[in-house]
Design a protein around this motif. Structure first.
Motif, PDB file in Angstrom:
ATOM      1  N   UNK A 435     -25.990 -13.900 -12.446  1.00 11.52           N
ATOM      2  CA  UNK A 435     -25.516 -15.258 -12.697  1.00 11.52           C
ATOM      3  C   UNK A 435     -26.703 -16.230 -12.626  1.00 11.52           C
ATOM      4  N   UNK A 436     -26.721 -17.303 -13.422  1.00 12.28           N
ATOM      5  CA  UNK A 436     -25.661 -17.701 -14.350  1.00 12.28           C
ATOM      6  C   UNK A 436     -25.869 -17.184 -15.780  1.00 12.28           C
ATOM      7  N   UNK A 437     -26.938 -16.412 -16.013  1.00 11.39           N
ATOM      8  CA  UNK A 437     -27.228 -16.015 -17.391  1.00 11.39           C
ATOM      9  C   UNK A 437     -26.398 -14.827 -17.855  1.00 11.39           C
ATOM     10  N   UNK A 438     -26.098 -13.864 -16.973  1.00  6.69           N
ATOM     11  CA  UNK A 438     -25.281 -12.700 -17.291  1.00  6.69           C
ATOM     12  C   UNK A 438     -25.799 -11.961 -18.530  1.00  6.69           C
ATOM     13  N   UNK A 439     -27.057 -11.584 -18.498  1.00  2.80           N
ATOM     14  CA  UNK A 439     -27.693 -11.019 -19.690  1.00  2.80           C
ATOM     15  C   UNK A 439     -27.061  -9.691 -20.107  1.00  2.80           C
ATOM     16  N   UNK A 440     -26.663  -8.859 -19.141  1.00  2.00           N
ATOM     17  CA  UNK A 440     -26.014  -7.585 -19.485  1.00  2.00           C
ATOM     18  C   UNK A 440     -24.721  -7.834 -20.253  1.00  2.00           C
ATOM     19  N   UNK A 441     -23.905  -8.767 -19.768  1.00  2.00           N
ATOM     20  CA  UNK A 441     -22.641  -9.088 -20.432  1.00  2.00           C
ATOM     21  C   UNK A 441     -22.880  -9.602 -21.844  1.00  2.00           C
ATOM     22  N   UNK A 442     -23.891 -10.439 -22.018  1.00  5.33           N
ATOM     23  CA  UNK A 442     -24.184 -10.985 -23.348  1.00  5.33           C
ATOM     24  C   UNK A 442     -24.551  -9.876 -24.325  1.00  5.33           C
ATOM     25  N   UNK A 443     -25.355  -8.945 -23.887  1.00  3.22           N
ATOM     26  CA  UNK A 443     -25.782  -7.849 -24.776  1.00  3.22           C
ATOM     27  C   UNK A 443     -24.616  -6.921 -25.126  1.00  3.22           C
ATOM     28  N   UNK A 444     -23.784  -6.637 -24.147  1.00  3.18           N
ATOM     29  CA  UNK A 444     -22.618  -5.767 -24.416  1.00  3.18           C
ATOM     30  C   UNK A 444     -21.668  -6.446 -25.406  1.00  3.18           C
ATOM     31  N   UNK A 445     -21.400  -7.736 -25.205  1.00  2.00           N
ATOM     32  CA  UNK A 445     -20.531  -8.461 -26.136  1.00  2.00           C
ATOM     33  C   UNK A 445     -21.104  -8.486 -27.537  1.00  2.00           C
ATOM     34  N   UNK A 446     -22.404  -8.688 -27.636  1.00  2.00           N
ATOM     35  CA  UNK A 446     -23.057  -8.680 -28.946  1.00  2.00           C
ATOM     36  C   UNK A 446     -22.899  -7.322 -29.620  1.00  2.00           C
TER      37      UNK A 446
END
Length: 506
Positions: A435-446
């Motif tokens: 948090x707050x960037x949540x880079x893993x979540x962003x890559x998975x969503x992409x």
């Protein structure tokens, strides 16, 4: 079977006319039920649609808004210190989200079948009563175990809600006009995100030492759900043929429209054989994969929009307030895309378009620094705008290609909840230490947004190819009314998409 029913067949070369479905080889006539010509009085049809639109969509939209609030309010409560108040440690919050999806996925087909058996009038309102009551109970949770139990019961009784509404709506609107109606109804889910943020913002201003701010949020939203469950149980009709707000002429027009472009038979008896028929079809499993892929960005927005906005660095109140604008904007785009889908009688490529918007948003969030607040907030708009239209468009796509009501109920009851398996993934990719960037979540969503585009484009293109192939082999079947007007896609007597008379809505 009426052999005198006129069915025109038009083939590229040489042209063929006056050929009936009965003239097809026997093996190409599943069910051997011929399509009866239907003449729709435009004025009666307009009255029928208008009455259904103004009587049912606001009710269903309100019901789904309350369902969405009760499902997503945990994210709002998290921003008001729920974890600290209940003594949650480590990833226990993520565990709550994960365990919620277990009954949500497993019980979906069961509730869809219950809806088929007792009608949505009773199943939907019954579900609302129970999950509303457990939402109220959540306000009094004291620890992780109690919160988990309450959320599990909410997951059980929310599991078949969306599928049941889609099944119910498909009994009033045909596949030619259902996407826009599902879109209007589903916009309430997006509005719930905005309204939930506003309600949370107001509730968190309450200064009362007896209960925590987030406790009042659960009490208010749960109470509204229980109240309107009772109201809607008294108001909405069981089915088209029993709707008291329709005249006999309007009911007849509605039934005729269903038979000509939506279902094989109206008010048919339940049959397990028909219910399970699509489970032998490869389309079902491809649709489950698409459902999962498109649901990942949506589940991320539902559960983590407020925490994602928190990356902008605002306090609790402003964080919830700043979730409103992206949600309202997404609602407008959602409705526009769904109306466009009906206007062009097209689903797959529309899904690709909205998913492209999502991809752009995630690329921006991954590549820019969190200090760039304006661009970060704009990217959150894009991810939200792109995420929300996919669910109604995909639901309409599935319904449009399932002509049997029994198989439709069971299959939709499997496909849509299976898409919510994405919740298991989403609830574990937003890692607290990131948090707050949540880079893993962003890559998975992409990644899943890209996968969804590939699947939707490929499947939609195949449907177009298959329709052209069937036109070449079997001719283009068209039912005619007394004025010579035709209906290209027929469903009366068509039980599965394997029937050569069926044409996919791509």
């Amino acid at each position: 079977m009426k052999s005198s029913d006129p069915i025109e067949m038009v083939e590229e070369a040489p042209p063929r006319t006056d050929i009936r479905a009965a003239d097809l080889p026997e093996e190409e006539q599943p069910g051997k039920v011929e399509v009866a010509p239907q003449e729709h009085d435009p004025a009666v049809v307009r009255r029928f649609l208008w009455k259904c639109d103004i009587r049912l969509i606001p009710c269903l939209g309100l019901m789904y808004l309350l369902n969405s609030l009760d499902r997503a309010n945990l994210g709002n409560a998290k921003t008001d210190g729920l974890e600290k108040d209940l003594g949650l440690v480590g990833n226990q919050y993520n565990q709550i989200l994960t365990y919620y999806y277990i009954p949500y996925v497993l019980c979906g087909p069961l509730f869809a079948l219950i809806t088929r058996l007792i009608t949505a009038k009773y199943s939907l309102t019954g579900m609302m009563l129970v999950f509303g009551a457990f939402s109220i109970a959540t306000a009094f949770a004291k620890n992780f175990a109690q919160l988990l139990v309450f959320r599990l019961f909410i997951g059980i009784f929310e599991s078949g809600f969306l599928a049941s509404v889609v099944i119910y709506m498909s009994g009033f609107w045909t596949r030619a006009d259902i996407a826009s109606r599902i879109g209007l109804f589903f916009a309430s889910n997006v509005i719930a995100s905005a309204f939930g943020g506003l309600l949370a913002y107001g509730t968190f201003q309450i200064n009362d030492t007896r209960l925590r701010g987030w406790s009042y949020l659960f009490i208010i939203e749960g109470s509204l759900t229980v109240f309107f469950a009772i109201v809607m149980g008294l108001y909405i009709p069981q089915r088209l043929t029993s709707a008291r707000f329709l005249t006999a002429e309007e009911k007849a027009a509605g039934v005729a429209r269903q038979l000509s472009d939506s279902v094989a038979e109206v008010d048919s008896d339940f049959s397990w054989k028909e219910a399970l028929i699509e489970m032998k079809n490869w389309h079902t499993y491809l649709r489950i994969l698409i459902s999962f892929s498109v649901a990942v960005p949506l589940a991320s927005n539902n559960n983590f929009l407020a925490p994602m906005v928190a990356r902008l660095g605002y306090g609790t109140a402003k964080t919830n307030l700043y979730t409103v604008a992206p949600a309202i904007t997404a609602a407008v785009f959602l409705v526009a895309f769904c109306f466009s889908s009906d206007r062009f009688r097209e689903r797959g490529y529309h899904l690709c378009a909205v998913l492209t918007v999502t991809i752009v948003g995630y690329v921006i969030l991954i590549t820019i620094d969190t200090s760039n607040l304006a661009v970060s907030y704009f990217a959150l708009f894009l991810t939200t705008v792109g995420a929300y239209p996919v669910s109604p468009l995909f639901a309409a796509w599935c319904v449009s290609n399932l002509p049997n009501m029994n198989s439709r109920a069971f299959t939709i009851g499997v496909i849509l909840p299976m898409g919510n398996l994405s919740g298991f993934l989403v609830s574990n990719i937003f890692i607290n230490k990131e948090a707050p960037r949540y880079i893993t979540a962003l890559r998975v969503n992409l990644g899943f947004a890209i996968l969804a585009i590939v699947l939707c484009f490929t499947y939609g293109t195949w449907m177009r190819w298959e329709n052209r192939r069937r036109d070449r082999v079997h001719g283009r079947l068209t039912t005619l009314d007394n004025h010579g007007h035709g209906q290209e896609y027929i469903t009366d007597g068509v039980l599965t998409a394997k029937d050569p008379r069926f044409r996919f809505m791509a």
